[in-house]
Design an enzyme around this catalytic site. Structure first.
Site, PDB file in Angstrom:
ATOM      1  N   ASP A  50       0.816  -1.204   0.000  1.00 45.04           N
ATOM      2  CA  ASP A  50       0.000   0.000   0.000  1.00 45.04           C
ATOM      3  C   ASP A  50       0.850   1.255   0.000  1.00 45.04           C
ATOM      4  OD1 ASP A  50      -2.023   1.801   0.160  1.00 45.04           O
ATOM      5  OD2 ASP A  50      -2.562   1.354   2.221  1.00 45.04           O
TER       6      ASP A  50
ATOM      7  N   ASP B  51      -2.688   6.477  -6.226  1.00 38.71           N
ATOM      8  CA  ASP B  51      -2.916   5.636  -5.042  1.00 38.71           C
ATOM      9  C   ASP B  51      -3.127   4.184  -5.427  1.00 38.71           C
ATOM     10  OD1 ASP B  51      -3.519   4.769  -2.450  1.00 38.71           O
ATOM     11  OD2 ASP B  51      -5.634   5.265  -2.670  1.00 38.71           O
TER      12      ASP B  51
END
Length: 404
Positions: free
Chosen positions: A98, A276
């Site tokens: 992430d 992202d």
């Protein structure tokens, strides 16, 4: 993942104009003799997602508030994971990768096994999710092994005593900016990330991360992280860089400035947003989304939350053009549709055609008007350069693929 005192949904920004930096300041490509790379595995959420558009919007709300929003694995269809060793001898955990969150934690499934390198800091950590749930537990420092050439000593890790909705995963490998760790560990202003420590311990010469994703529908859907540089073998052109945006709250993350056109129709003037890996779709401001929906003739499918088009409309679909730092990146019609082989994973009908561009839920001018998520990043290589505070993009063999 992104943490706003939370985990985050996965990684960040796109192609960028080449900065007028000296050549010595720019990241150098990884050569064949360098082994600072970590292979990723792709996992498809087989039990289906109720509404991925709503899940992505919930994450964005946390990010727009200036927080760190973790990725909720049960709300993501496609996730990239890495097997990461903790301790010496190492126990290996399958972690979600992430770039939208920065704390690394384990313990969601496989229990933490302490060794001689484990040290309890006696500090508590808590990372909230966008849906109101959270992960919490105790902070330790320990040896973290990404590969034989990527070993971090005394890395902060969270050991979860309570963690929900991670499915079969053991935790998260946080690769976002260090500022996102603020306020998540008791009595600690911020926590050095894995990237910070690789650089501080001189394992890598530059605090740079190269990210490669292949479309989940391709014959080889594996990915790769390159630490300290980027992998020249994965790109088909040069890396173009742009500085991280100065506009808040996008500046808190891997934020960039970009404009978007659908064919010859402008749909979003230059504005700030983020790249992202923890977001599945491409989210754009509501006013831009309305123009896009009208131009494509798409209708909203209530089950998936995605726009749906017919086969005839797909044949007429124009490319989307993302202009970043003066460089334009083309997202082809095939790149704008959800992989039809994965329709069942989002609760869709087998033969339907769904678009991956979705409504952010807010009008432009919020300071975070778009999110270039996984569906963008599987078409373009991305580089996250902390040393020079910039983001880079390049085309890959999948930029013009027709795998969806």
């Amino acid at each position: 993942m992104v943490s706003s005192g939370s985990l985050s949904s996965l990684l960040a920004p796109l192609a960028l104009a080449f900065l007028s930096l000296s050549a010595s300041a720019l990241p150098r490509p990884r050569t064949a003799s360098t082994t600072a790379a970590l292979k990723l595995a792709v996992r498809i959420n087989s039990y289906g997602i109720k509404n991925i558009a709503a899940a992505d919007r919930a994450r964005l709300k946390v990010l727009q508030a200036g927080g760190s929003s973790s990725v909720n694995a049960s709300n993501t269809v496609t996730t990239y994971t890495a097997d990461v060793g903790v301790g010496s001898p190492a126990t290996y955990y399958t972690l979600l990768v992430d770039t939208g969150s920065s704390n690394t934690w384990i313990g969601s499934n496989k229990p933490y096994k302490q060794t001689a390198t484990s040290r309890d800091t006696l500090h508590k950590f808590k990372i909230p999710y966008a849906d109101g749930s959270s992960v919490s537990g105790e902070e330790y420092t320990d040896t973290v092994t990404l590969s034989s050439d990527l070993v971090v000593n005394s890395q902060s890790i969270g050991v979860a005593s309570e963690a929900s909705q991670m499915g079969s995963l053991d935790g998260i490998l946080g690769l976002g900016p260090v500022d996102l760790t603020q306020g998540l560990v008791d009595d600690t202003s911020e926590v050095a990330t894995v990237m910070d420590n690789l650089y501080a311990q001189k394992t890598i010469n530059l605090e740079v991360l190269g990210v490669f994703f292949a479309p989940a529908s391709s014959s080889d859907s594996s990915g790769e992280l390159t630490f300290g540089s980027y992998d020249a073998a994965k790109i088909t052109g040069r890396i173009n860089y742009v500085p991280v945006t100065s506009v808040f709250p996008a500046s808190t993350y891997w934020g960039i400035d970009q404009s978007i056109m659908y064919g010859s129709t402008p749909i979003l003037d230059q504005t700030a947003g983020i790249v992202d890996t923890g977001t599945t779709l491409i989210l754009i401001a509501s006013d831009a989304f309305n123009i896009y929906q009208t131009a494509t003739g798409a209708t909203l499918d209530k089950t998936t939350g995605l726009l749906q088009i017919s086969s005839d409309q797909y044949e007429q679909l124009s490319s989307l053009y993302f202009t970043i730092g003066g460089i334009t990146y083309e997202l082809t019609p095939n790149g704008q549709i959800w992989p039809r082989s994965l329709n069942s994973a989002i609760g869709g009908s087998t033969n339907n055609i769904y678009l991956v561009v979705s409504d952010s839920g807010d009008s432009s001018g919020s300071g975070l008007d778009f999110t270039n998520g996984y569906c963008f990043l599987e078409r373009f290589y991305s580089v996250y350069d902390t040393t020079n505070s910039q983001v880079g993009f390049a085309t890959t063999e999948y930029t013009y693929a027709t795998t969806n």
